[in-house]
Design a protein around this motif. Structure first.
Motif, PDB file in Angstrom:
ATOM      1  N   THR A   1     -39.092 -49.227 -54.162  1.00  0.00           N
ATOM      2  CA  THR A   1     -38.992 -47.806 -53.810  1.00  0.00           C
ATOM      3  C   THR A   1     -37.585 -47.474 -53.340  1.00  0.00           C
ATOM      4  O   THR A   1     -37.024 -46.435 -53.706  1.00  0.00           O
TER       5      THR A   1
ATOM      6  N   GLN B   1     -34.478 -38.022 -49.642  1.00  0.00           N
ATOM      7  CA  GLN B   1     -35.074 -38.466 -50.901  1.00  0.00           C
ATOM      8  C   GLN B   1     -36.462 -39.080 -50.681  1.00  0.00           C
ATOM      9  O   GLN B   1     -37.329 -38.971 -51.538  1.00  0.00           O
ATOM     10  N   LEU B   2     -36.672 -39.706 -49.538  1.00  0.00           N
ATOM     11  CA  LEU B   2     -37.916 -40.437 -49.272  1.00  0.00           C
ATOM     12  C   LEU B   2     -38.892 -39.599 -48.459  1.00  0.00           C
ATOM     13  O   LEU B   2     -38.499 -38.675 -47.741  1.00  0.00           O
ATOM     14  N   ASP B   3     -40.166 -39.945 -48.578  1.00  0.00           N
ATOM     15  CA  ASP B   3     -41.214 -39.240 -47.847  1.00  0.00           C
ATOM     16  C   ASP B   3     -41.933 -40.226 -46.929  1.00  0.00           C
ATOM     17  O   ASP B   3     -43.018 -40.699 -47.232  1.00  0.00           O
ATOM     18  N   THR B   4     -41.284 -40.552 -45.821  1.00  0.00           N
ATOM     19  CA  THR B   4     -41.879 -41.412 -44.811  1.00  0.00           C
ATOM     20  C   THR B   4     -41.697 -40.759 -43.449  1.00  0.00           C
ATOM     21  O   THR B   4     -40.925 -39.803 -43.300  1.00  0.00           O
ATOM     22  N   TYR B   5     -42.392 -41.287 -42.464  1.00  0.00           N
ATOM     23  CA  TYR B   5     -42.278 -40.752 -41.113  1.00  0.00           C
ATOM     24  C   TYR B   5     -40.847 -40.858 -40.592  1.00  0.00           C
ATOM     25  O   TYR B   5     -40.302 -39.906 -40.032  1.00  0.00           O
TER      26      TYR B   5
ATOM     27  N   ALA C   1     -38.084 -41.096 -42.323  1.00  0.00           N
ATOM     28  CA  ALA C   1     -37.215 -40.187 -43.073  1.00  0.00           C
ATOM     29  C   ALA C   1     -37.347 -38.762 -42.537  1.00  0.00           C
ATOM     30  O   ALA C   1     -36.346 -38.058 -42.379  1.00  0.00           O
ATOM     31  N   SER C   2     -38.553 -38.341 -42.229  1.00  0.00           N
ATOM     32  CA  SER C   2     -38.730 -36.987 -41.682  1.00  0.00           C
ATOM     33  C   SER C   2     -38.114 -36.869 -40.295  1.00  0.00           C
ATOM     34  O   SER C   2     -37.531 -35.835 -39.963  1.00  0.00           O
TER      35      SER C   2
ATOM     36  N   ARG D   1     -34.408 -36.572 -40.888  1.00  0.00           N
ATOM     37  CA  ARG D   1     -34.107 -35.220 -41.388  1.00  0.00           C
ATOM     38  C   ARG D   1     -34.118 -34.216 -40.237  1.00  0.00           C
ATOM     39  O   ARG D   1     -33.210 -33.388 -40.112  1.00  0.00           O
TER      40      ARG D   1
END
Length: 124
Positions: A41, A86-90, A92-93, A96
Motif C-alpha cells: 500500500t 493520499q492514504l486513508d488511515t487514522y 493520515a487524518s 492532515r
C-alpha cells in the motif's frame, strides 16, 4: 546522518522530533509503521504521487548506505505530508488535521496557496 522523525502518541498527538523540517527523513519501514499500513500500500501510494507529478523522486527520495553495507531509501517531509493526503488511515487524518490547523492558525492574516501553478492569496 542525523535525521528527525514524525511520530504519533497514543492520544493522537503528532510529534515532530526536530525543529528544522529539512532534517526530517524517514525510511519505508518507519513510514509503514507510522501510517499503520502494509508495504505494498505504501509503495502504491508513492508510485501514485510520482505518476501524478505531485513530487519528483529526485527531490524527495534519497538512497543512503547503512553501516551494514546495504542501502535504504529515505523520504523527505514533503513526501510524508503528500502521503498523508493520499492514504486513508487514522494517522493520515490526524496529520492532515495537524497540517491544516497549522496552516490556518498562523499569525499572518493572509494565507497563500499554490493552485494549478498559480499563487492564490486567501484572506482570513
Amino acid at each position: 546522518m542525523e535525521r528527525g522523525k514524525i511520530a504519533i502518541d497514543g492520544y493522537g498527538n503528532i510529534k515532530i522530533q526536530t525543529k528544522c523540517t529539512s532534517d526530517i527523513w524517514m525510511n519505508e519501514p518507519e513510514l509503514v509503521d507510522f501510517f499503520n499500513i502494509i508495504a505494498p500500500t505504501f509503495r502504491a501510494a508513492v508510485r501514485a504521487i510520482y505518476k501524478k507529478g505531485i513530487l519528483k523522486s529526485g527531490e524527495v527520495e534519497k538512497r543512503v548506505k547503512r553501516k551494514d553495507g546495504f542501502y535504504e531509501n529515505l523520504y523527505s517531509v514533503e513526501m510524508i505530508f503528500a502521503l498523508a493526503f493520499q492514504l486513508d488511515t487514522y494517522v493520515a487524518s490526524q496529520l492532515r488535521n495537524f497540517l491544516i490547523y497549522r496552516a490556518m492558525n498562523t499569525s499572518a492574516k493572509n494565507f497563500f496557496c499554490f493552485i494549478n501553478q498559480k499563487w492564490v492569496n486567501v484572506k482570513c
